[in-house]
Design a protein around this motif. Sequence first.
Motif, PDB file in Angstrom:
ATOM      1  N   MET A   1     -18.933  -8.696  -2.558  1.00 47.28           N
ATOM      2  CA  MET A   1     -18.129  -7.862  -3.453  1.00 47.28           C
ATOM      3  C   MET A   1     -17.950  -6.472  -2.839  1.00 47.28           C
ATOM      4  N   SER A   2     -16.718  -5.960  -2.904  1.00 46.46           N
ATOM      5  CA  SER A   2     -16.441  -4.665  -2.303  1.00 46.46           C
ATOM      6  C   SER A   2     -17.167  -3.545  -3.055  1.00 46.46           C
ATOM      7  N   LYS A   3     -17.537  -2.512  -2.309  1.00 46.37           N
ATOM      8  CA  LYS A   3     -18.184  -1.353  -2.899  1.00 46.37           C
ATOM      9  C   LYS A   3     -17.157  -0.350  -3.403  1.00 46.37           C
ATOM     10  N   THR A   4     -16.047  -0.250  -2.670  1.00 50.16           N
ATOM     11  CA  THR A   4     -14.958   0.632  -3.058  1.00 50.16           C
ATOM     12  C   THR A   4     -13.982  -0.127  -3.955  1.00 50.16           C
ATOM     13  N   LYS A   5     -13.667   0.440  -5.102  1.00 52.94           N
ATOM     14  CA  LYS A   5     -12.668  -0.162  -5.967  1.00 52.94           C
ATOM     15  C   LYS A   5     -11.279   0.234  -5.449  1.00 52.94           C
ATOM     16  N   ILE A   6     -10.472  -0.770  -5.158  1.00 53.26           N
ATOM     17  CA  ILE A   6      -9.132  -0.523  -4.631  1.00 53.26           C
ATOM     18  C   ILE A   6      -8.103  -0.747  -5.725  1.00 53.26           C
ATOM     19  N   ILE A   7      -7.290   0.279  -5.961  1.00 54.00           N
ATOM     20  CA  ILE A   7      -6.235   0.203  -6.974  1.00 54.00           C
ATOM     21  C   ILE A   7      -4.899   0.461  -6.289  1.00 54.00           C
ATOM     22  N   ALA A   8      -4.001  -0.507  -6.361  1.00 53.54           N
ATOM     23  CA  ALA A   8      -2.665  -0.368  -5.774  1.00 53.54           C
ATOM     24  C   ALA A   8      -1.671  -0.023  -6.873  1.00 53.54           C
ATOM     25  N   ILE A   9      -0.883   1.009  -6.641  1.00 52.90           N
ATOM     26  CA  ILE A   9       0.155   1.426  -7.586  1.00 52.90           C
ATOM     27  C   ILE A   9       1.487   0.870  -7.093  1.00 52.90           C
ATOM     28  N   GLU A  10       2.137   0.075  -7.926  1.00 49.53           N
ATOM     29  CA  GLU A  10       3.322  -0.668  -7.512  1.00 49.53           C
ATOM     30  C   GLU A  10       4.504  -0.425  -8.445  1.00 49.53           C
ATOM     31  N   GLY A  11       5.685  -0.755  -7.957  1.00 50.08           N
ATOM     32  CA  GLY A  11       6.886  -0.640  -8.763  1.00 50.08           C
ATOM     33  C   GLY A  11       8.087  -0.325  -7.907  1.00 50.08           C
ATOM     34  N   ILE A  12       9.246  -0.224  -8.540  1.00 55.11           N
ATOM     35  CA  ILE A  12      10.468  -0.006  -7.776  1.00 55.11           C
ATOM     36  C   ILE A  12      10.586   1.447  -7.341  1.00 55.11           C
ATOM     37  N   ASP A  13      11.509   1.710  -6.429  1.00 59.06           N
ATOM     38  CA  ASP A  13      11.737   3.054  -5.915  1.00 59.06           C
ATOM     39  C   ASP A  13      12.148   3.986  -7.052  1.00 59.06           C
ATOM     40  N   GLY A  14      11.527   5.172  -7.100  1.00 54.79           N
ATOM     41  CA  GLY A  14      11.843   6.131  -8.150  1.00 54.79           C
ATOM     42  C   GLY A  14      11.083   5.888  -9.431  1.00 54.79           C
ATOM     43  N   GLY A  15      10.071   5.021  -9.378  1.00 55.37           N
ATOM     44  CA  GLY A  15       9.316   4.689 -10.577  1.00 55.37           C
ATOM     45  C   GLY A  15       8.169   5.628 -10.887  1.00 55.37           C
ATOM     46  N   GLY A  16       7.980   6.675 -10.089  1.00 56.48           N
ATOM     47  CA  GLY A  16       6.930   7.659 -10.363  1.00 56.48           C
ATOM     48  C   GLY A  16       5.583   7.333  -9.747  1.00 56.48           C
ATOM     49  N   LYS A  17       5.557   6.456  -8.760  1.00 58.92           N
ATOM     50  CA  LYS A  17       4.279   6.037  -8.163  1.00 58.92           C
ATOM     51  C   LYS A  17       3.535   7.196  -7.520  1.00 58.92           C
ATOM     52  N   GLY A  18       4.236   7.988  -6.717  1.00 56.98           N
ATOM     53  CA  GLY A  18       3.566   9.081  -6.015  1.00 56.98           C
ATOM     54  C   GLY A  18       2.957  10.093  -6.970  1.00 56.98           C
TER      55      GLY A  18
END
Length: 225
Positions: A1-18
Amino acid sequence: MSKTKIIAIEGIDGGGKGVQVSALTKNLEALGYSVARRDYPMYDAYFGAQIGRLLSGADGIRADEIDGKSMALWFALDRWESFKNYTDGETDFLIINRFVLSNAVYQSIRDIDMGKPDIVDWVMELEYEHFGLPKPDLNIVFSIMPKTAEENVLKKGYRGYVGEGKDVYESSHDIQRRAMNKYMEIAAKMQDVEVIYCMEGGRLKSIEEISKAVMAAIKSRGFLD
């Protein structure tokens, strides 16, 4: 099991991810967690720079004119290169702005891909199994109206790989619409995907409202002490 929790932020361009990646990083750090951040493509790296040229059509070859598997390889190699020296456990969280799910979605819904076999599973096998990239503990997908997202793209200003304009994917309303539908289709099938609905009554929710929903989703998964 990983020690670091990885969270990916996804969605279309201009969706406010950054914006939300920055907010999530700040919120987690305020709770005392150590956080690292990555954004893909990495336009200042070798493979990322090539992706930028394809997305802008700078060399007369456009990303939306290349077959899906070939285009997916460029994005996969960009991540593979950046993860060669990755060490699990260096931080509590790793927040990623666009990851494997983006590649799977966008290389399967372009005009050139219509009528061809779906390559979502192939992309995930390529990146997770062949290249050995770590799987996110959670993929957060932002649900937003493509028209609203397109308006947000116009507010981004100058970007090194494309200047003041849109890249070839951002320029296509049909691509953005199909990408949003594809994200939702995949989200309905995968347990490690959480959808954040960013619209209410036809309007875009505030940054704070969306940020609170993101934190609630992470807490519901048991990632916070």
